[in-house]
Design a protein around this motif. Sequence first.
Motif, PDB file in Angstrom:
ATOM      1  N   ASP A  14       0.829  -1.201   0.000  1.00 26.68           N
ATOM      2  CA  ASP A  14       0.000   0.000   0.000  1.00 26.68           C
ATOM      3  C   ASP A  14       0.864   1.253   0.000  1.00 26.68           C
ATOM      4  O   ASP A  14       1.600   1.511   0.962  1.00 26.68           O
ATOM      5  CB  ASP A  14      -0.922   0.002   1.231  1.00 26.68           C
ATOM      6  CG  ASP A  14      -2.173  -0.802   0.991  1.00 26.68           C
ATOM      7  OD1 ASP A  14      -2.734  -0.708  -0.127  1.00 26.68           O
ATOM      8  OD2 ASP A  14      -2.580  -1.553   1.899  1.00 26.68           O
ATOM      9  N   GLU A  16       1.353   5.134   0.398  1.00 24.19           N
ATOM     10  CA  GLU A  16       0.654   6.154   1.170  1.00 24.19           C
ATOM     11  C   GLU A  16       0.672   7.518   0.485  1.00 24.19           C
ATOM     12  O   GLU A  16      -0.165   8.365   0.769  1.00 24.19           O
ATOM     13  CB  GLU A  16       1.255   6.249   2.569  1.00 24.19           C
ATOM     14  CG  GLU A  16       1.054   4.939   3.339  1.00 24.19           C
ATOM     15  CD  GLU A  16       1.673   4.956   4.722  1.00 24.19           C
ATOM     16  OE1 GLU A  16       0.962   5.321   5.661  1.00 24.19           O
ATOM     17  OE2 GLU A  16       2.849   4.596   4.845  1.00 24.19           O
ATOM     18  N   PRO A  89      -2.187   7.659  -3.081  1.00 22.39           N
ATOM     19  CA  PRO A  89      -2.347   6.455  -2.255  1.00 22.39           C
ATOM     20  C   PRO A  89      -3.056   5.353  -3.041  1.00 22.39           C
ATOM     21  O   PRO A  89      -4.003   5.618  -3.781  1.00 22.39           O
ATOM     22  CB  PRO A  89      -3.232   6.943  -1.099  1.00 22.39           C
ATOM     23  CG  PRO A  89      -3.035   8.412  -1.060  1.00 22.39           C
ATOM     24  CD  PRO A  89      -2.802   8.846  -2.468  1.00 22.39           C
TER      25      PRO A  89
END
Lengths: 157, 91
Positions: A14, A16, A89
């Motif tokens: 993931d 950010e 993101p």
Amino acid sequence: MKIMQTLEGGLRVDMEDGDDWKILLGILRDAASCDVKLADRLGNMVTAEEVAEDWKEFIIPDLDATFDADLAHVSNSISAARMESAGGPGPLWISKDDGFRWYSALNQARLAIEDKFHFGPSEEVDPAKLTTESSGAFLRSLIYTNLQSLLLDRVMR
Amino acid sequence: MADTLTQTHESTELAVPWNVIVHDDPVNLMGYVTFVLMRIFGYDEKKATVLMMQVHQLGKSVVWTGEREKAEFYTQQLQAYQLKTTLEKAA
């Protein structure tokens, strides 16, 4: 950047913010940063006269094509995921089948960094003695190492 | 008429074995080297770990010895896994 294992045996990375994408793109830039390609660096170690000629003619080009294909695959994966999240993101998925290609790309990046900066074992490096350029390369190498460890322990085995 | 004498001579030589040698480098993770040795040669984890430790502590290890064609194949495989690998005739 947060990394989780998926139920299918891959990884979900993931991002950010945009800087996290830059870190991933750095893998490709670092892998291509060495003047002598990895296939040549490895292949030229074979010097036994009975095999050296064949190595140059057949094996090195084959290794080169393999390493380039791994980088191209990772490049496409990053580009597609980055586009999907508009550079902000968002997730990048590494499937179990893709684990080795990612490991290969990260290794190519780390081998090129080592060839350029000659850090040696990371635990023996004193970050305070590094220049701005080499400090950045050392930090990237540490990030790549962490991702490699996750791939090896959670995806490839 | 003179007799003709025919002599035949046969000799058999053993093929020289070749060593496949993995060299140490500060990049490849120890666990990765073990993983690759297990995958390519089918070694169990204990044997692969011993060879990996030789690479790490002694700078290199002969990981396989045998006929040339197979030695070339294994060397190519190990290099494809980005391990610094050479092959040479066994002494």
